[in-house]
Design a protein around this motif. Sequence first.
Motif, PDB file in Angstrom:
ATOM      1  N   ASP A  39       0.817  -1.218   0.000  1.00  0.00           N
ATOM      2  CA  ASP A  39       0.000   0.000   0.000  1.00  0.00           C
ATOM      3  C   ASP A  39       0.851   1.268   0.000  1.00  0.00           C
ATOM      4  O   ASP A  39       0.581   2.208  -0.761  1.00  0.00           O
ATOM      5  CB  ASP A  39      -0.916   0.015   1.227  1.00  0.00           C
ATOM      6  CG  ASP A  39      -1.993  -1.057   1.170  1.00  0.00           C
ATOM      7  OD1 ASP A  39      -2.210  -1.622   0.079  1.00  0.00           O
ATOM      8  OD2 ASP A  39      -2.606  -1.342   2.208  1.00  0.00           O
ATOM      9  N   ALA A  40       1.881   1.305   0.864  1.00  0.00           N
ATOM     10  CA  ALA A  40       2.643   2.540   1.086  1.00  0.00           C
ATOM     11  C   ALA A  40       3.729   2.762   0.046  1.00  0.00           C
ATOM     12  O   ALA A  40       4.189   3.895  -0.130  1.00  0.00           O
ATOM     13  CB  ALA A  40       3.278   2.519   2.481  1.00  0.00           C
ATOM     14  N   VAL A  41       4.150   1.698  -0.645  1.00  0.00           N
ATOM     15  CA  VAL A  41       5.262   1.838  -1.598  1.00  0.00           C
ATOM     16  C   VAL A  41       4.870   1.384  -3.000  1.00  0.00           C
ATOM     17  O   VAL A  41       4.877   2.166  -3.954  1.00  0.00           O
ATOM     18  CB  VAL A  41       6.499   1.043  -1.114  1.00  0.00           C
ATOM     19  CG1 VAL A  41       7.627   1.145  -2.141  1.00  0.00           C
ATOM     20  CG2 VAL A  41       6.969   1.551   0.247  1.00  0.00           C
ATOM     21  N   LEU A  42       4.508   0.123  -3.149  1.00  0.00           N
ATOM     22  CA  LEU A  42       4.353  -0.450  -4.487  1.00  0.00           C
ATOM     23  C   LEU A  42       3.139   0.096  -5.226  1.00  0.00           C
ATOM     24  O   LEU A  42       3.245   0.494  -6.398  1.00  0.00           O
ATOM     25  CB  LEU A  42       4.290  -1.977  -4.393  1.00  0.00           C
ATOM     26  CG  LEU A  42       5.498  -2.642  -3.723  1.00  0.00           C
ATOM     27  CD1 LEU A  42       5.323  -4.148  -3.678  1.00  0.00           C
ATOM     28  CD2 LEU A  42       6.787  -2.271  -4.445  1.00  0.00           C
ATOM     29  N   GLN A  43       1.984   0.123  -4.567  1.00  0.00           N
ATOM     30  CA  GLN A  43       0.779   0.614  -5.235  1.00  0.00           C
ATOM     31  C   GLN A  43       0.916   2.084  -5.622  1.00  0.00           C
ATOM     32  O   GLN A  43       0.613   2.475  -6.759  1.00  0.00           O
ATOM     33  CB  GLN A  43      -0.433   0.427  -4.311  1.00  0.00           C
ATOM     34  CG  GLN A  43      -0.870  -1.021  -4.119  1.00  0.00           C
ATOM     35  CD  GLN A  43      -1.754  -1.526  -5.253  1.00  0.00           C
ATOM     36  OE1 GLN A  43      -1.833  -0.925  -6.323  1.00  0.00           O
ATOM     37  NE2 GLN A  43      -2.407  -2.636  -5.017  1.00  0.00           N
ATOM     38  N   LEU A  44       1.378   2.892  -4.674  1.00  0.00           N
ATOM     39  CA  LEU A  44       1.495   4.324  -4.946  1.00  0.00           C
ATOM     40  C   LEU A  44       2.528   4.612  -6.027  1.00  0.00           C
ATOM     41  O   LEU A  44       2.323   5.472  -6.891  1.00  0.00           O
ATOM     42  CB  LEU A  44       1.857   5.074  -3.654  1.00  0.00           C
ATOM     43  CG  LEU A  44       0.770   5.121  -2.572  1.00  0.00           C
ATOM     44  CD1 LEU A  44       1.293   5.817  -1.323  1.00  0.00           C
ATOM     45  CD2 LEU A  44      -0.480   5.838  -3.087  1.00  0.00           C
ATOM     46  N   THR A  45       3.638   3.899  -5.990  1.00  0.00           N
ATOM     47  CA  THR A  45       4.702   4.136  -6.968  1.00  0.00           C
ATOM     48  C   THR A  45       4.296   3.663  -8.357  1.00  0.00           C
ATOM     49  O   THR A  45       4.529   4.368  -9.352  1.00  0.00           O
ATOM     50  CB  THR A  45       5.997   3.430  -6.531  1.00  0.00           C
ATOM     51  OG1 THR A  45       6.351   3.859  -5.217  1.00  0.00           O
ATOM     52  CG2 THR A  45       7.141   3.764  -7.485  1.00  0.00           C
ATOM     53  N   SER A  46       3.691   2.495  -8.459  1.00  0.00           N
ATOM     54  CA  SER A  46       3.274   1.996  -9.773  1.00  0.00           C
ATOM     55  C   SER A  46       2.170   2.873 -10.363  1.00  0.00           C
ATOM     56  O   SER A  46       2.142   3.110 -11.579  1.00  0.00           O
ATOM     57  CB  SER A  46       2.809   0.541  -9.680  1.00  0.00           C
ATOM     58  OG  SER A  46       1.732   0.395  -8.786  1.00  0.00           O
ATOM     59  N   GLY A  50       2.064   5.091 -13.890  1.00  0.00           N
ATOM     60  CA  GLY A  50       1.058   4.703 -14.873  1.00  0.00           C
ATOM     61  C   GLY A  50       1.119   3.230 -15.224  1.00  0.00           C
ATOM     62  O   GLY A  50       0.739   2.834 -16.340  1.00  0.00           O
ATOM     63  N   LEU A  51       1.572   2.393 -14.280  1.00  0.00           N
ATOM     64  CA  LEU A  51       1.705   0.956 -14.519  1.00  0.00           C
ATOM     65  C   LEU A  51       0.619   0.206 -13.760  1.00  0.00           C
ATOM     66  O   LEU A  51       0.335   0.502 -12.604  1.00  0.00           O
ATOM     67  CB  LEU A  51       3.085   0.472 -14.067  1.00  0.00           C
ATOM     68  CG  LEU A  51       4.282   1.120 -14.784  1.00  0.00           C
ATOM     69  CD1 LEU A  51       5.594   0.717 -14.116  1.00  0.00           C
ATOM     70  CD2 LEU A  51       4.289   0.727 -16.253  1.00  0.00           C
ATOM     71  N   GLY A  52       0.024  -0.778 -14.421  1.00  0.00           N
ATOM     72  CA  GLY A  52      -1.108  -1.490 -13.833  1.00  0.00           C
ATOM     73  C   GLY A  52      -0.743  -2.868 -13.322  1.00  0.00           C
ATOM     74  O   GLY A  52      -1.034  -3.880 -13.965  1.00  0.00           O
ATOM     75  N   TYR A  53      -0.106  -2.913 -12.170  1.00  0.00           N
ATOM     76  CA  TYR A  53       0.258  -4.195 -11.562  1.00  0.00           C
ATOM     77  C   TYR A  53      -0.871  -4.701 -10.667  1.00  0.00           C
ATOM     78  O   TYR A  53      -1.585  -3.926 -10.031  1.00  0.00           O
ATOM     79  CB  TYR A  53       1.514  -4.041 -10.691  1.00  0.00           C
ATOM     80  CG  TYR A  53       2.816  -4.052 -11.457  1.00  0.00           C
ATOM     81  CD1 TYR A  53       3.447  -5.250 -11.770  1.00  0.00           C
ATOM     82  CD2 TYR A  53       3.427  -2.864 -11.848  1.00  0.00           C
ATOM     83  CE1 TYR A  53       4.655  -5.266 -12.452  1.00  0.00           C
ATOM     84  CE2 TYR A  53       4.634  -2.860 -12.531  1.00  0.00           C
ATOM     85  CZ  TYR A  53       5.249  -4.072 -12.826  1.00  0.00           C
ATOM     86  OH  TYR A  53       6.440  -4.072 -13.503  1.00  0.00           O
ATOM     87  N   LYS A 213      12.696   1.726 -10.666  1.00  0.00           N
ATOM     88  CA  LYS A 213      13.472   1.007 -11.685  1.00  0.00           C
ATOM     89  C   LYS A 213      12.982  -0.430 -11.837  1.00  0.00           C
ATOM     90  O   LYS A 213      12.863  -0.947 -12.951  1.00  0.00           O
ATOM     91  CB  LYS A 213      14.953   1.021 -11.323  1.00  0.00           C
ATOM     92  CG  LYS A 213      15.645   2.365 -11.469  1.00  0.00           C
ATOM     93  CD  LYS A 213      17.102   2.266 -11.058  1.00  0.00           C
ATOM     94  CE  LYS A 213      17.797   3.611 -11.106  1.00  0.00           C
ATOM     95  NZ  LYS A 213      19.210   3.520 -10.638  1.00  0.00           N
ATOM     96  N   SER A 214      12.714  -1.073 -10.700  1.00  0.00           N
ATOM     97  CA  SER A 214      12.264  -2.466 -10.764  1.00  0.00           C
ATOM     98  C   SER A 214      10.893  -2.570 -11.427  1.00  0.00           C
ATOM     99  O   SER A 214      10.632  -3.495 -12.208  1.00  0.00           O
ATOM    100  CB  SER A 214      12.217  -3.079  -9.357  1.00  0.00           C
ATOM    101  OG  SER A 214      11.194  -2.511  -8.562  1.00  0.00           O
ATOM    102  N   LEU A 215      10.002  -1.624 -11.135  1.00  0.00           N
ATOM    103  CA  LEU A 215       8.662  -1.642 -11.710  1.00  0.00           C
ATOM    104  C   LEU A 215       8.684  -1.335 -13.218  1.00  0.00           C
ATOM    105  O   LEU A 215       7.885  -1.864 -13.976  1.00  0.00           O
ATOM    106  CB  LEU A 215       7.767  -0.643 -10.993  1.00  0.00           C
ATOM    107  CG  LEU A 215       7.373  -0.994  -9.546  1.00  0.00           C
ATOM    108  CD1 LEU A 215       6.805   0.224  -8.838  1.00  0.00           C
ATOM    109  CD2 LEU A 215       6.373  -2.136  -9.506  1.00  0.00           C
ATOM    110  N   SER A 216       9.588  -0.461 -13.611  1.00  0.00           N
ATOM    111  CA  SER A 216       9.623   0.000 -15.006  1.00  0.00           C
ATOM    112  C   SER A 216      10.412  -0.908 -15.927  1.00  0.00           C
ATOM    113  O   SER A 216      10.245  -0.860 -17.154  1.00  0.00           O
ATOM    114  CB  SER A 216      10.233   1.410 -15.069  1.00  0.00           C
ATOM    115  OG  SER A 216       9.487   2.327 -14.297  1.00  0.00           O
ATOM    116  N   ALA A 217      11.296  -1.707 -15.375  1.00  0.00           N
ATOM    117  CA  ALA A 217      12.223  -2.514 -16.194  1.00  0.00           C
ATOM    118  C   ALA A 217      11.477  -3.484 -17.111  1.00  0.00           C
ATOM    119  O   ALA A 217      10.407  -3.988 -16.750  1.00  0.00           O
ATOM    120  CB  ALA A 217      13.168  -3.290 -15.270  1.00  0.00           C
TER     121      ALA A 217
END
Length: 217
Positions: A39-46, A50-53, A213-217
């Motif tokens: 909630d605090a890192v991955l959802q907000l950052t993605s 504009g990434l739909g994980y 970087k990990s989300l966008s790679a």
Amino acid sequence: MIQEDQLREVIYNTLEWTWKPHGCRTSKRTDYLHKELEDAVLQLTSTKLGLGYSYVHEDKVPTANDGTFKIDILASDSRGDLAYLVKFIGSSYNKNRHNYANTQIGEALRFLSHDLEQRKVCSLNILPLRLPYFYKGPNCKVEKLNKCDISYVHDLLKESVSRRVHSADLFFEVDETVLEAKTRTELRKRLEECGPQAIRIVNYGEFINEVEKSLSA
């Protein structure tokens, strides 16, 4: 910054749990940490990117030789799967630092051993710069973090593998008035008296950049 304040509270609550006797082994601590990191890192950052994980926790995935591996947080999109392998350190790190390093390397390669082109991995490590170590039962002293540098491992991997391996280290400090405690019980009492203000995140921006970087790679 709301996101950073939220993350600081997550660290505080997890640390309080960690310093309880056998606190590291409770599934409630693990479930809380993984859900809050999502909630605090991955959802907000993605979302910002504009990434739909989509996310699942403690999910078993296949590995080489018909094995399976339970992933802390598994993020998936149309490109494939991204495994987040989470380690939260609250005490007695230095004597185990090589084991932590070996685990980080081994788990990453184990995940990538199956369906490589559809997978990537990121180790999320949350560590205090100064932390207690416990000895002779309830007694504790303070040690300075001495983290293993395993960046050389990337140079040993094929490019097709190394580009799929990421890490994001979040460092924090605990107020010195807390670390002056001489026993585990006193340590927790001082932490509770200070509240979340006892925690100061050191490298928030750098950490989020590595997650991006990990989300966008």
